[in-house]
Motif scaffolding. Structure first.
Motif, PDB file in Angstrom:
ATOM      1  N   ASP A 164      -0.865  -7.886   4.901  1.00  0.00           N
ATOM      2  CA  ASP A 164      -2.153  -7.231   5.130  1.00  0.00           C
ATOM      3  C   ASP A 164      -2.659  -6.644   3.807  1.00  0.00           C
ATOM      4  O   ASP A 164      -1.993  -6.740   2.777  1.00  0.00           O
ATOM      5  CB  ASP A 164      -2.059  -6.178   6.238  1.00  0.00           C
ATOM      6  N   ILE A 165      -3.819  -6.029   3.849  1.00  0.00           N
ATOM      7  CA  ILE A 165      -4.435  -5.534   2.606  1.00  0.00           C
ATOM      8  C   ILE A 165      -3.588  -4.450   1.949  1.00  0.00           C
ATOM      9  O   ILE A 165      -3.517  -4.381   0.716  1.00  0.00           O
ATOM     10  CB  ILE A 165      -5.895  -5.077   2.826  1.00  0.00           C
ATOM     11  N   ASP A 166      -2.923  -3.622   2.734  1.00  0.00           N
ATOM     12  CA  ASP A 166      -2.070  -2.585   2.137  1.00  0.00           C
ATOM     13  C   ASP A 166      -0.905  -3.208   1.371  1.00  0.00           C
ATOM     14  O   ASP A 166      -0.572  -2.766   0.263  1.00  0.00           O
ATOM     15  CB  ASP A 166      -1.557  -1.618   3.213  1.00  0.00           C
ATOM     16  N   ASP A 167      -0.288  -4.249   1.966  1.00  0.00           N
ATOM     17  CA  ASP A 167       0.781  -4.973   1.262  1.00  0.00           C
ATOM     18  C   ASP A 167       0.247  -5.600  -0.023  1.00  0.00           C
ATOM     19  O   ASP A 167       0.891  -5.555  -1.070  1.00  0.00           O
ATOM     20  CB  ASP A 167       1.356  -6.089   2.140  1.00  0.00           C
ATOM     21  N   CYS A 221      -5.332 -13.185   2.067  1.00  0.00           N
ATOM     22  CA  CYS A 221      -5.531 -14.184   3.116  1.00  0.00           C
ATOM     23  C   CYS A 221      -4.161 -14.738   3.490  1.00  0.00           C
ATOM     24  O   CYS A 221      -3.572 -15.508   2.716  1.00  0.00           O
ATOM     25  CB  CYS A 221      -6.455 -15.306   2.637  1.00  0.00           C
TER      26      CYS A 221
END
Length: 118
Positions: free
Chosen positions: A2-5, A79
């Motif tokens: 996800d974006i945090d990762d 993505c």
């Protein structure tokens, strides 16, 4: 991913490069990595680097040419298994690094360069 990762990955990636410690940088890449960059052609004569030993050779030569190398992350996108890191390099040039990961390691990457600042 996800974006945090992806954000955590990008911060670590930039810190690794900014350390100029090639072992630290390469720790995030798989043995069978494939990396493409137009800059590679000017350094090692090919734009496609296959395998971690060849990537080490390319980046060793690249770091020797750029002793002031420094990356400043300006944006991150994600993505699925791919992270796009937008950054400015030591010359102020806009670059995007597109990195596909498998099991937390980069298996495929490419560097895409914007115009050279005037």
């Amino acid at each position: 991913m996800d974006i945090d990762d992806a954000l955590r990955f990008a911060v670590s990636w930039a810190a690794n490069w900014n350390s100029h410690d090639l072992d630290r940088v390469l720790a995030g890449y798989a043995e069978d990595v494939v990396f493409r960059s137009p800059f590679a052609a000017t350094v090692v004569g090919t734009d496609t680097i296959v395998g971690k030993p060849a990537l080490r050779e390319y980046w060793t030569a690249g770091l020797a040419r750029l002793p002031n190398l420094h990356f400043t992350v300006t944006g991150v996108q994600v993505c699925l298994d791919t992270v796009v890191i937008n950054y400015r390099n030591e010359a102020g040039r806009s670059v995007s690094e597109v990195l596909r990961l498998r099991d937390g390691l980069v298996v495929e990457g490419l560097g895409a360069y914007g115009p050279i600042p005037q």
